[in-house]
Design an enzyme around this catalytic site. Structure first.
Site, PDB file in Angstrom:
ATOM      1  N   ASP A 210       0.874  -1.177   0.000  1.00  0.00           N
ATOM      2  CA  ASP A 210       0.000   0.000   0.000  1.00  0.00           C
ATOM      3  C   ASP A 210       0.908   1.223   0.000  1.00  0.00           C
ATOM      4  O   ASP A 210       1.494   1.583   1.021  1.00  0.00           O
ATOM      5  CB  ASP A 210      -0.887  -0.046   1.250  1.00  0.00           C
ATOM      6  CG  ASP A 210      -1.617   1.271   1.493  1.00  0.00           C
ATOM      7  OD1 ASP A 210      -1.403   2.228   0.729  1.00  0.00           O
ATOM      8  OD2 ASP A 210      -2.376   1.339   2.474  1.00  0.00           O
ATOM      9  N   LYS A 236      -2.967  12.230  -3.401  1.00  0.00           N
ATOM     10  CA  LYS A 236      -1.851  12.523  -2.494  1.00  0.00           C
ATOM     11  C   LYS A 236      -0.584  12.854  -3.287  1.00  0.00           C
ATOM     12  O   LYS A 236       0.345  13.442  -2.756  1.00  0.00           O
ATOM     13  CB  LYS A 236      -1.598  11.343  -1.559  1.00  0.00           C
ATOM     14  CG  LYS A 236      -2.800  11.036  -0.662  1.00  0.00           C
ATOM     15  CD  LYS A 236      -2.432  10.099   0.451  1.00  0.00           C
ATOM     16  CE  LYS A 236      -3.572   9.233   0.903  1.00  0.00           C
ATOM     17  NZ  LYS A 236      -4.461   9.874   1.856  1.00  0.00           N
TER      18      LYS A 236
HETATM   19  C1  LIG Z   1      -1.624   4.323   4.258  1.00  0.00           C
HETATM   20  C2  LIG Z   1      -2.896   4.578   3.494  1.00  0.00           C
HETATM   21  N1  LIG Z   1      -3.458   3.578   2.815  1.00  0.00           N
HETATM   22  C3  LIG Z   1      -4.578   3.749   2.105  1.00  0.00           C
HETATM   23  C4  LIG Z   1      -5.218   4.964   2.036  1.00  0.00           C
HETATM   24  C5  LIG Z   1      -6.465   5.099   1.241  1.00  0.00           C
HETATM   25  O1  LIG Z   1      -6.291   5.987   0.189  1.00  0.00           O
HETATM   26  P1  LIG Z   1      -7.551   6.391  -0.671  1.00  0.00           P
HETATM   27  O2  LIG Z   1      -8.561   6.946   0.301  1.00  0.00           O
HETATM   28  O3  LIG Z   1      -7.049   7.417  -1.617  1.00  0.00           O
HETATM   29  O4  LIG Z   1      -8.049   5.162  -1.333  1.00  0.00           O
HETATM   30  C6  LIG Z   1      -4.677   6.039   2.740  1.00  0.00           C
HETATM   31  C7  LIG Z   1      -5.363   7.345   2.743  1.00  0.00           C
HETATM   32  O5  LIG Z   1      -5.225   8.150   3.627  1.00  0.00           O
HETATM   33  C8  LIG Z   1      -3.489   5.836   3.475  1.00  0.00           C
HETATM   34  O6  LIG Z   1      -2.923   6.843   4.149  1.00  0.00           O
END
Ligand SMILES: Cc1ncc(COP(=O)(O)O)c(C=O)c1O
Length: 416
Positions: A210, A236
């Site tokens: 991730d 992000k």
């Molecule tokens: C470590 C991590 N994984 C997954 C996500 C999920 O990202 P998204 O909401 O863009 O799918 C985030 C979002 O803050 C994150 O910080």
């Protein structure tokens, strides 16, 4: 509060020039200059990204892949050009290994449903870590419940570091997949991904990473790391919302059934059966977020032009400055003190609820996030209901951290 003496803003990064590229940073909020320190939730967008979206809709808009007319070709070129930029950005071997998704969450769900679901048998295991975001927990809970498999969790220590020996012990002959964050959004911990991959691959276990947090703070080399899947999110990466990417190793993507069915992902359709399109289109059902992909391409160009050398150096110095500042404040406790850490300052203040911290600093124009950060198990691990989190990006400055420090003094005055 002591004045930290950490050296920041090395000459390699012209932060004032970078700030000028981000129009929103000029905003006044609540009668104050905006201090945006909520980058782990989403980053702000440079003018080139905003312009790319306008230019796409003003000059290129058409549906992709299906048209013989000029605009359809131009839109397709822009969309596929963005895919090549992502491929180069993460150092994948082929464009067909890059799937456009909505976000990291969708990428992880895609792997859970198309890779894990057909493979998981009752008693099999998926191994994650105790620092995961909900989007790297819930999709595995769902697929494990459906298949009678078990979700196992590698613990973290008091600094918020993954306990690698425990992680290794949990790699069993029933483990079918490892899925871990490259960087924790709640703690800032940067995981030793290459080592995790080495340990898992030695047992024939594939690894999903991730990369939601890591991808905008450090260079990502999917081949160098050896990962099988890598999920990231455009909003992000200084890009638009609603666009994400999933890297998958071609051999695995070839074997996997589609995630969603519909237009574009098929080679042929009859009422009896359908056959699937080639990669990457097999995984891109329906009209994609074309503008989002184009905007993301512009964002990656921007990051590349600034350069990760300067970004990493600048953010490292800022993190050290912010850490020293918070550590010097009475009653403040940092949550997450990993030795390998990036750009996140998660903290609690004695006898003050994080929500109140967020509300009072907001009155000073300082945007931080308070809550569980979609990582409730991390809060449980550290015995706190929530934290306040200031998170950094390439455009932040020492003065902005000083503004946070001054706002936190107000919090103590009002509530301490
Ligand atoms: C470590 C991590 N994984 C997954 C996500 C999920 O990202 P998204 O909401 O863009 O799918 C985030 C979002 O803050 C994150 O910080």
């Amino acid at each position: 509060m002591k004045n930290p003496t950490v050296d920041v803003e090395p000459a390699t990064l012209d932060v004032q020039r970078i700030r000028a590229d981000f129009p929103i940073l000029r905003l006044q909020v609540r009668g104050r200059q905006l201090v945006y320190l909520d980058n782990a939730a989403t980053t702000q967008k440079p003018q080139v990204v905003i312009d790319a979206l306008g230019r796409y809709y003003g000059e290129l808009n058409a549906n992709v892949h299906r048209g013989v007319h000029y605009l359809s070709g131009a839109a397709t070129d822009a969309y596929e050009g963005a895919r090549s930029k992502v491929r180069a950005f993460v150092n994948a071997a082929h464009d067909r290994e890059i799937l456009f998704t909505r976000n990291t969450t969708e990428g992880i769900n895609l792997v859970a449903q198309s890779f894990a679901r057909p493979r998981l048998q009752p008693g099999d295991e998926v191994l994650i870590s105790a620092m995961e975001h909900h989007s790297n927990i819930v999709p595995w809970q769902m697929v494990c419940a459906e298949r009678g498999a078990k979700l196992t969790v590698a613990p973290i220590d008091d600094r918020g570091e993954l306990m690698l020996d425990e992680f290794e012990r949990l790699l069993s002959e029933r483990t079918r997949l490892v899925s871990v964050a490259h960087m924790s959004n709640a703690l800032g911990t940067v995981n030793p991904v290459a080592e995790i991959v080495r340990l898992a691959h030695a047992r024939g276990i594939p690894v999903l990473v991730d990369g939601s947090q890591a991808a905008y703070h450090m260079p990502v080399d999917v081949r160098g790391l050896g990962v099988d899947f890598y999920a990231a999110t455009g909003h992000k990466l200084y890009g638009p919302t609603g666009i994400g990417v999933l890297y998958g190793r071609e051999a695995l993507l070839q074997e996997m059934p589609p995630f969603l069915g519909g237009g574009d992902m098929i080679a042929s359709v009859t009422f009896e059966r359908s056959t699937w399109n080639e990669l990457p289109y097999k995984f891109e059902a329906g009209t994609p977020n074309i503008a989002g992909a184009v905007g993301l391409g512009a964002a990656l160009d921007y990051i590349t032009a600034v350069g990760f050398d300067g970004i990493v150096e600048h953010e490292r110095a800022l993190l050290a400055y912010g850490t020293a500042m918070l550590e010097s404040m009475p009653g403040v406790r940092l949550i997450g003190t990993a030795r390998e850490k990036a750009s996140v300052l998660s903290f609690v203040m004695e006898n003050i609820h994080p929500h109140d911290i967020g509300t009072i600093v907001d009155r000073e124009g300082v945007a931080i996030r308070t809550g569980h950060h979609c990582a409730q198990p991390v809060m449980d691990r550290f015995g706190v209901p929530a934290t306040a989190r200031a998170s950094l990006a390439m455009y932040n400055t020492r003065e902005e951290l000083d503004a946070l420090g001054a706002a936190l003094l107000k919090v103590t005055e009002v509530l301490g």
